[in-house]
Design a protein around this motif. Structure first.
Motif, PDB file in Angstrom:
ATOM      1  N   ALA A  53     -16.003 -30.199 118.702  1.00  0.00           N
ATOM      2  CA  ALA A  53     -15.700 -29.892 120.100  1.00  0.00           C
ATOM      3  C   ALA A  53     -16.204 -30.729 120.785  1.00  0.00           C
ATOM      4  N   THR A  54     -17.298 -31.477 120.495  1.00  0.00           N
ATOM      5  CA  THR A  54     -17.853 -32.873 121.129  1.00  0.00           C
ATOM      6  C   THR A  54     -16.597 -33.763 121.187  1.00  0.00           C
ATOM      7  N   THR A  55     -16.114 -34.179 120.197  1.00  0.00           N
ATOM      8  CA  THR A  55     -15.016 -35.226 120.292  1.00  0.00           C
ATOM      9  C   THR A  55     -13.939 -34.863 121.289  1.00  0.00           C
ATOM     10  N   VAL A  56     -13.457 -33.602 121.341  1.00  0.00           N
ATOM     11  CA  VAL A  56     -12.522 -32.897 122.387  1.00  0.00           C
ATOM     12  C   VAL A  56     -12.924 -33.329 123.511  1.00  0.00           C
ATOM     13  N   GLU A  68     -17.672 -29.008 126.425  1.00  0.00           N
ATOM     14  CA  GLU A  68     -18.451 -28.146 125.486  1.00  0.00           C
ATOM     15  C   GLU A  68     -18.748 -28.870 124.384  1.00  0.00           C
ATOM     16  N   CYS A  69     -19.595 -28.287 123.636  1.00  0.00           N
ATOM     17  CA  CYS A  69     -19.585 -28.861 122.173  1.00  0.00           C
ATOM     18  C   CYS A  69     -19.486 -27.547 121.160  1.00  0.00           C
ATOM     19  N   SER A  70     -19.531 -26.515 121.664  1.00  0.00           N
ATOM     20  CA  SER A  70     -19.243 -25.264 121.138  1.00  0.00           C
ATOM     21  C   SER A  70     -17.878 -24.721 121.008  1.00  0.00           C
ATOM     22  N   CYS A  71     -17.103 -24.639 119.889  1.00  0.00           N
ATOM     23  CA  CYS A  71     -15.774 -24.087 119.885  1.00  0.00           C
ATOM     24  C   CYS A  71     -15.837 -22.680 120.647  1.00  0.00           C
ATOM     25  N   SER A  72     -16.626 -21.775 120.446  1.00  0.00           N
ATOM     26  CA  SER A  72     -16.582 -20.588 121.107  1.00  0.00           C
ATOM     27  C   SER A  72     -16.953 -20.534 122.509  1.00  0.00           C
TER      28      SER A  72
END
Length: 257
Positions: free
Chosen positions: A54-57, A73-77
């Motif tokens: 998620a960090t990459t996105v 965000e670094c969390s998918c949720s």
């Protein structure tokens, strides 16, 4: 920029990161970029030993200048929560994505298509690179500890859903120009273009031609001079009406009108 150009912009960033990995250490630049956000999402600075999909996105959106529509965000949720709140979350696994869309995965998804519409917390995320026929190609951070591609079928297993950045809205915002701003830009562009014309004469015949046109009365001046000769807008744009007037005067001079 158009919607397609904006989508390609973030895809191009991800393509440029292909091969960046924990092994070669290049993945750290992605995390470092993410951590430049102010404020940091939930106040958390991502560590090099954290999962970083998620960090990459998020970092790709930042690198593409689209951080306002590719939510940080670094969390998918937590990322899903942001898109859900913005009305940009697509729960339907059968949705056919476009380049630049964000795909979420759940690895314990059902083993047959009849049971793939799960609602559990996602495990992984990537950015859609392209869709050809029924095949989706995705570029993901932290796939095997690297930025790499994955292919899967439209409505295939493991799809949790899609986050949909508002590329269309961003394109409309960038392309929306009121008439006053357009007129000002047009005037500035035309002034620059006319200056170019004024700096470019017609060679050795220019002065003789001006003198001839002046003496025969073909062109009416504006009271100023260029190099001692009346300025008849020699190096400026000519309207059709002005051209016809010149031709009419020439015809009169030669008894043709």
């Amino acid at each position: 920029m158009t919607e397609t150009e904006l989508r390609n912009k973030v895809v191009n960033v991800m393509q440029g990161w292909l091969g960046w990995s924990e092994k070669n250490g290049k993945f750290k630049a992605i995390i470092d970029l993410y951590n430049t956000q102010r404020p940091l999402p939930r106040g958390y600075a991502v560590q090099y030993d954290d999962e970083w999909c998620a960090t990459t996105v998020t970092a790709a959106g930042m690198a593409a200048g689209l951080h306002d529509i590719i939510f940080g965000e670094c969390s998918c949720s937590k990322m899903i929560e942001l898109y859900r709140a913005a009305g940009r979350w697509e729960e339907n696994d059968a949705y056919r994505p476009e380049p630049g869309d964000i795909i979420m995965y759940y690895w314990k998804d059902g083993s047959n298509y009849a049971t793939t519409d799960c609602t559990a917390a996602p495990n992984h995320v990537g950015i859609v690179e392209k869709v050809a026929g029924s095949t989706i190609t995705v570029i993901e951070g932290n796939k095997g500890e690297a930025v790499a591609r994955r292919t899967l079928a439209v409505n295939g297993r493991y799809i949790r859903g899609f986050c949909l950045p508002d590329y269309a809205g961003k394109a409309e915002e960038d392309d929306d120009m009121d008439q006053t701003k357009f007129n000002q830009m047009f005037r500035e562009a035309m002034t620059a273009y006319r200056k170019e014309l004024q700096d470019n004469d017609c060679g050795d015949y220019s002065e003789a031609a001006r003198k001839w046109a002046t003496e025969t009365g073909l062109i009416a001046g504006n009271g100023t001079t260029i190099n001692g000769l009346p300025n008849y807008m020699w190096q400026d744009l000519t309207t059709r009406e002005q051209l016809i007037v010149v031709l009419f005067r020439f015809a009169q001079t030669h008894g043709l009108a």
